[in-house]
Design a protein around this motif. Sequence first.
Motif, PDB file in Angstrom:
ATOM      1  N   GLY B 487       0.828  -1.344  -0.189  1.00 52.09           N
ATOM      2  CA  GLY B 487      -0.203   0.018  -0.131  1.00 52.09           C
ATOM      3  C   GLY B 487       0.716   1.394   0.083  1.00 52.09           C
ATOM      4  N   LYS B 488       0.359   2.361   0.889  1.00 53.32           N
ATOM      5  CA  LYS B 488       1.135   3.499   0.662  1.00 53.32           C
ATOM      6  C   LYS B 488       2.310   3.583   1.642  1.00 53.32           C
ATOM      7  CE  LYS B 488      -2.269   5.217  -1.785  1.00 53.32           C
ATOM      8  NZ  LYS B 488      -3.281   5.823  -1.520  1.00 53.32           N
ATOM      9  N   ILE B 560      -1.774  -3.439   4.885  1.00 54.13           N
ATOM     10  CA  ILE B 560      -2.122  -2.332   3.838  1.00 54.13           C
ATOM     11  C   ILE B 560      -2.194  -1.002   4.547  1.00 54.13           C
ATOM     12  CG2 ILE B 560      -3.190  -1.564   1.789  1.00 54.13           C
ATOM     13  CD1 ILE B 560      -2.555  -4.320   1.483  1.00 54.13           C
ATOM     14  N   VAL B 561      -0.916  -0.134   4.028  1.00 54.16           N
ATOM     15  CA  VAL B 561      -0.871   0.942   4.830  1.00 54.16           C
ATOM     16  C   VAL B 561      -2.002   2.235   3.897  1.00 54.16           C
ATOM     17  CG1 VAL B 561       0.407   3.000   5.317  1.00 54.16           C
ATOM     18  CG2 VAL B 561       1.277   0.749   5.515  1.00 54.16           C
ATOM     19  N   LEU B 562      -2.758   2.970   4.499  1.00 54.39           N
ATOM     20  CA  LEU B 562      -3.515   3.687   3.859  1.00 54.39           C
ATOM     21  C   LEU B 562      -3.375   5.258   4.002  1.00 54.39           C
ATOM     22  CD1 LEU B 562      -6.762   1.889   4.756  1.00 54.39           C
ATOM     23  CD2 LEU B 562      -5.786   1.676   2.704  1.00 54.39           C
ATOM     24  N   ASP B 566      -6.992   7.979   0.780  1.00 51.62           N
ATOM     25  CA  ASP B 566      -7.777   6.817   0.897  1.00 51.62           C
ATOM     26  C   ASP B 566      -9.112   7.110   1.492  1.00 51.62           C
ATOM     27  OD1 ASP B 566      -6.324   4.791  -0.738  1.00 51.62           O
ATOM     28  OD2 ASP B 566      -4.810   5.053   0.895  1.00 51.62           O
ATOM     29  N   ASP B 570     -14.780   3.687   0.965  1.00 49.14           N
ATOM     30  CA  ASP B 570     -14.432   3.110  -0.192  1.00 49.14           C
ATOM     31  C   ASP B 570     -13.672   1.839  -0.104  1.00 49.14           C
ATOM     32  OD1 ASP B 570     -14.338   3.169  -3.272  1.00 49.14           O
ATOM     33  OD2 ASP B 570     -12.123   3.263  -2.894  1.00 49.14           O
ATOM     34  N   PHE B 574     -14.725  -1.883  -0.759  1.00 47.57           N
ATOM     35  CA  PHE B 574     -13.841  -2.740  -1.691  1.00 47.57           C
ATOM     36  C   PHE B 574     -13.925  -4.231  -1.138  1.00 47.57           C
ATOM     37  CE2 PHE B 574      -9.742  -4.923  -1.669  1.00 47.57           C
ATOM     38  CZ  PHE B 574      -9.536  -4.940  -2.965  1.00 47.57           C
ATOM     39  N   LYS B 664     -12.044  10.499  -3.187  1.00 46.51           N
ATOM     40  CA  LYS B 664     -11.805   9.402  -3.816  1.00 46.51           C
ATOM     41  C   LYS B 664     -13.255   8.976  -4.639  1.00 46.51           C
ATOM     42  CE  LYS B 664      -9.741   5.318  -4.569  1.00 46.51           C
ATOM     43  NZ  LYS B 664      -8.579   4.991  -4.675  1.00 46.51           N
TER      44      LYS B 664
END
Lengths: 185, 726
Positions: B487-488, B560-562, B566, B570, B574, B664
Amino acid sequence: MMPVTTATNNREEVRRRSIEALTPEIVAYIETCAQDAHASSHLIGVLHKVQAHFGYLGREQMDAVAQLLQVPASKVTGVATFYHFFRLEPRGRFVINVCLGTACYVKGAERVADRLCEELGIHFGETTRDGLFSLEGTRCLGTCGLAPVIMIEDRIFGDMTPDQVPALLEKHVLQAQREDRQNGD
Amino acid sequence: MGKDISSRYAALCETAQAACDTLGLSSKIIIQVGSATCENAAGATEVWKEFERNIRTSGREDIQLHHVGCTGRCSREPIVGVLMPDKMPVLYQKVTRDIAHEIFTRHIQGGEVVAGAALEKSAAPMQRQVILCEARHCGNTSCSDLGDWFREEMEKAGVDEDAVALTQAGGMGFCTMRKNTGTNCILVRPENVIYFIKDRADVERIAREHLAGGRIVDSLRCKEESISVRFFDRYGDVAFFNQQNRIALRNAGIVDPESIHEYIRYHGFSALAQALAKGDPDWVIDEITKSKLRGRGGGGYPTGLKWKAGRENTETTRYLICNADEGDPGAFMDRSMLESDPFSVIEGMLIGGYAIGASRGFFYVRAEYPLAIRRIENALAACRENGLLGDNILGSGFSMDLEIRLGAGAFVCGEETALIHSIEGERGQPRIRPPYPTDSGLWGKPTVINNVETFANVPAILVYGSDWFRTMGLENSGGTKVFALAGKVNHTGLVEVPMGTSLRQVVYNIGGGVPKKKTLKAVQTGGPAGGVIPEEFLDTPIDFDTLGKLGSIMGSGGMIVLDEDDCMVDVAKFFMAFCQDESCGKCTPCREGTKRMLEILERITEGKGEPADLEKLERLADLVKKSSLCGLGRAAPNPVLSTLKYFRHEYEAHVLEKKCPAHKCKALVHYEIIPEKCVGCTMCARNCPVGCIAGARKENHVIDQSRCIKCGRCFEVCRFDAVARQ
């Protein structure tokens, strides 16, 4: 007393037709599996082999597997439709798989997917009219470090941006033309 | 009997050593090239060929090309390592054909490191490195003191400051080998000497004799070989790696995954030989129980208890299954382990089979992992050839065979009863538990199912002891956990850290933080069944129980880094779309509930949400959680519940203000050109895919809102910040 009429025994005929619908390798594999005490447990493995060869699971092939592995055709259909990996329709020459995993999603896979749809003029699950490309979404390909990724046939393309899409497609169109020329078409 | 097993194992070790010697793995210059799916995708095959060509044309015979698996440094692949005798190993990143050629001519032939391509820029010129262990549980002289001592003593001894690098590692796991507590562990490269230091006098001696004089201080030296020393040997200079502690991934990036000899050379199968020689399956179960190893697939059930339940069943036909159906999007540790070190997993399975009394085992692997499948097949064949699989393993009388069964892309098959149905050749639908698989599993027989990572840990526990493993983690959960960091985040890849390490350490110290100076919003753990953990809880120690309390789960280790871009609604949508699609359809709450929740989330992100929707969503989520048949349905609401819990304001903004704070959700975003800032460069108009931006050169541009598809292209390309996004 009426003579007993025996039903036509078409066992051999069905077997012959089933073998014809598959390849000798697949038939041999099914025969090995049939030796196992739990023969029907190999159904998924057999379907993998069929799809690897034919590209999809046709009705004829599924019936043949049912006959040779001695499992009901309903079960073969049930399994084939349950798992995402199996497809019942033929696909294009190049199958484009867009990874829809989380890492790809947060890094913009959707925009790559939109661009692919736009350039190819098809939606997910469809094949271009020239039979060259099929577009599919796939669950995580496990290469999240390269997100967003797409896979064309067995090759993985990482760090995709929408702008890379046209050139990548063009490359495959040219590859197809080259291969066709070599094959003398 | 025990003696016979030991001598057979000793013979295997000899053969393995001889085979490795023929390759010259101990004396030559070695170029190691990563080879796993991601490495190959990044171009490792081309790089390999380039080196091959270079070696051939140079005619040199003292250079050996060597395949290794993947180290999990995904965003920098392909990775190439150059190992020269008596020199620090040098790692290169993002190697292309051209860089490969440069490495060959400049570094290997010319002896000069190609600094521009080095994985760790600061590491390239150093000649020696001192790694100080900073393990959390160690509690000795703090590392900052030790670092200061070294700096001062090195200066006194006249050591060139630039030539020796001091590094603080997150914990190297050498602790069990020290004879006295109260000592600190350090590692000196390239000699790979572990020292135990108790006071400043020891530091002084090491600085004077070793760092300045080049002579190893034998009296302070650790004589045994530690599990992670090989890893630190090759990768100790890289910040991403030296904050980790590699147990399950101990061989990843070090051994050739296709060579059984290399695995045996590094003590592979010694745990199996030891267990068989002892001849006591209860001892194995006891050790695993004491180690506090918990199932790494996500459930966190104590492995020892599971094995015990399997062993105690009166039915003697028992089965063992390795769950390698890694379905969580964003998780790839199982793939990497199977591709980089399949033998460890096989050894773990054989030990497990011996412990529970199973003679047949299965690998249930995703069909989407062709390379992993090929490597397992190859490894199984090599084990069979060497008497490590099949009848009468190592002459012990214990027999077990393993076979591969392929999955076919069904997420629900990660659930154990569904997985069993899939191996039986059925649709992968779960059934009600109990009976648990350990009572009635595959074909109605007792069956133990463990995850890839769980098995990979088993040999290390037997060799190094349950105490060592337990002390590395937390009270209720021993050892380490592998996370797939993505991720980010700047450095994506596989991260193995002791249980109890904080999320902040993983994301910032190892992952290098969020790119582009953006703000971290949350970390999503546990895949579709997990939840989000907002920034304020980043200091929470990671463990099965702590993550559960925060409303998320450990899961198989996806992380997962948000960031600020983000949208949490959403993200929830997902994951719900994923679960809805993967719901097998057997039970109504999951089949219908996920569908309706998805519909509500879609409405909200499209700007059609109503205030009552939030309550509805919460109620439905609760209902699905309570009443679903299997883990998939019971966990499917987690992403919704945790985002509602921590980011309710984002939901409210969508519903009440019809705005998406992260910009987003397309339907809620609006692009406009600010006339005061627009200089009329035409950049936006030229890049608009639908041509809805009008305006002449050097004049104000305008977006035709009726035709705008809100792709955001104009916003990205404008160099004057003249496009406003609201």
